[in-house]
Design a protein around this motif. Structure first.
Motif, PDB file in Angstrom:
ATOM      1  N   PRO A  43      52.560  46.003  18.652  1.00  0.00           N
ATOM      2  CA  PRO A  43      51.501  46.244  17.667  1.00  0.00           C
ATOM      3  C   PRO A  43      50.519  45.064  17.628  1.00  0.00           C
ATOM      4  O   PRO A  43      50.926  43.910  17.689  1.00  0.00           O
ATOM      5  CB  PRO A  43      52.266  46.369  16.350  1.00  0.00           C
ATOM      6  N   ASN A  44      49.246  45.393  17.551  1.00  0.00           N
ATOM      7  CA  ASN A  44      48.164  44.408  17.548  1.00  0.00           C
ATOM      8  C   ASN A  44      48.076  43.606  18.840  1.00  0.00           C
ATOM      9  O   ASN A  44      47.534  42.506  18.854  1.00  0.00           O
ATOM     10  CB  ASN A  44      48.260  43.476  16.334  1.00  0.00           C
ATOM     11  N   GLY A  45      48.606  44.150  19.914  1.00  0.00           N
ATOM     12  CA  GLY A  45      48.537  43.475  21.209  1.00  0.00           C
ATOM     13  C   GLY A  45      47.115  43.418  21.751  1.00  0.00           C
ATOM     14  O   GLY A  45      46.212  44.094  21.269  1.00  0.00           O
ATOM     15  N   TYR A 163      33.145  38.011  34.338  1.00  0.00           N
ATOM     16  CA  TYR A 163      33.310  38.787  33.113  1.00  0.00           C
ATOM     17  C   TYR A 163      34.647  38.466  32.474  1.00  0.00           C
ATOM     18  O   TYR A 163      35.669  38.390  33.147  1.00  0.00           O
ATOM     19  CB  TYR A 163      33.251  40.290  33.404  1.00  0.00           C
ATOM     20  N   LEU A 164      34.617  38.310  31.168  1.00  0.00           N
ATOM     21  CA  LEU A 164      35.839  38.127  30.388  1.00  0.00           C
ATOM     22  C   LEU A 164      35.741  39.059  29.189  1.00  0.00           C
ATOM     23  O   LEU A 164      34.781  38.973  28.405  1.00  0.00           O
ATOM     24  CB  LEU A 164      35.986  36.675  29.924  1.00  0.00           C
ATOM     25  N   ILE A 165      36.702  39.954  29.081  1.00  0.00           N
ATOM     26  CA  ILE A 165      36.701  40.942  28.008  1.00  0.00           C
ATOM     27  C   ILE A 165      38.050  40.875  27.307  1.00  0.00           C
ATOM     28  O   ILE A 165      39.103  40.923  27.956  1.00  0.00           O
ATOM     29  CB  ILE A 165      36.468  42.364  28.557  1.00  0.00           C
ATOM     30  N   ILE A 166      38.009  40.746  26.001  1.00  0.00           N
ATOM     31  CA  ILE A 166      39.238  40.731  25.201  1.00  0.00           C
ATOM     32  C   ILE A 166      39.216  41.965  24.306  1.00  0.00           C
ATOM     33  O   ILE A 166      38.282  42.169  23.527  1.00  0.00           O
ATOM     34  CB  ILE A 166      39.356  39.441  24.377  1.00  0.00           C
ATOM     35  N   LEU A 167      40.243  42.779  24.458  1.00  0.00           N
ATOM     36  CA  LEU A 167      40.356  44.036  23.726  1.00  0.00           C
ATOM     37  C   LEU A 167      41.617  44.002  22.884  1.00  0.00           C
ATOM     38  O   LEU A 167      42.612  43.384  23.269  1.00  0.00           O
ATOM     39  CB  LEU A 167      40.431  45.206  24.712  1.00  0.00           C
ATOM     40  N   SER A 168      41.577  44.693  21.748  1.00  0.00           N
ATOM     41  CA  SER A 168      42.780  44.756  20.917  1.00  0.00           C
ATOM     42  C   SER A 168      43.154  46.206  20.669  1.00  0.00           C
ATOM     43  O   SER A 168      42.309  47.092  20.682  1.00  0.00           O
ATOM     44  CB  SER A 168      42.564  44.033  19.583  1.00  0.00           C
TER      45      SER A 168
END
Length: 177
Positions: A43-45, A163-168
């Motif tokens: 969860p919330n990873g 590119y650096l993308i952080i997704l939750s």
């Protein structure tokens, strides 16, 4: 490390705080990989995507040759090069927390850039398929010839985006607990 489309069989479900996909997303079956990421994240990873495009030549004539070369060899690519060309702007089933594009201005000897282009898997696939044809023209040799004729110096200048993308996955399994 393993096949992205089989992630849950490698690490187990709900076992990861973060999944990092570095310079590989364009190689993966997007929908299958996203399903696997959803399975393995706690969860919330978070999912972190890192990639780069091989660059855009500063001089327009050199860029036209580069683009022609890339589009020629990409036609047989075992992946979707547009994912990279479009900076991984995809419909992720996650919330985008941060997205950065960094552009490095590079100047390298033509021989070094040709050496990099020689390593592309698409080039070898293209050569394997077409090199036995009578009218075959090697795309890398053509590129080098065009660059050397058009370049005013022995180096090439290009801009290389990273590119650096952080997704939750804030809702992922949170309600199940």
């Amino acid at each position: 490390v393993g096949k992205g489309e089989e992630l849950s069989s490698i690490v187990g479900e709900a076992s990861c705080d973060v999944v990092i996909c570095a310079e590989a997303l364009h190689w993966l079956h997007f929908d299958l990989f996203m399903k696997e990421v959803k399975k393995v994240l706690k969860p919330n990873g978070m999912l972190v995507i890192v990639g780069y495009w091989v660059g855009y030549m500063v001089e327009p004539e050199l860029e036209r040759s580069w683009d022609k070369y890339m589009r020629t060899i990409e036609q047989l690519a075992p992946f979707d090069p547009n994912k990279l060309r479009n900076e991984y702007k995809l419909n992720f089933p996650f919330k985008t927390e941060h997205r950065w594009t960094f552009v490095e201005h590079v100047e390298k000897p033509i021989d070094d850039v040709i050496g990099m282009a020689r390593t592309f898997s698409c080039l070898q696939i293209y050569r394997d398929k077409y090199s036995s044809s009578e009218d075959y023209v090697d795309p890398l040799e053509q590129l080098e010839k065009e660059w050397r004729a058009a370049s005013k110096k022995d180096t090439l200048e290009y801009d290389m985006p990273f590119y650096l993308i952080i997704l939750s996955d804030n809702e992922n399994k949170a309600e199940e607990k």
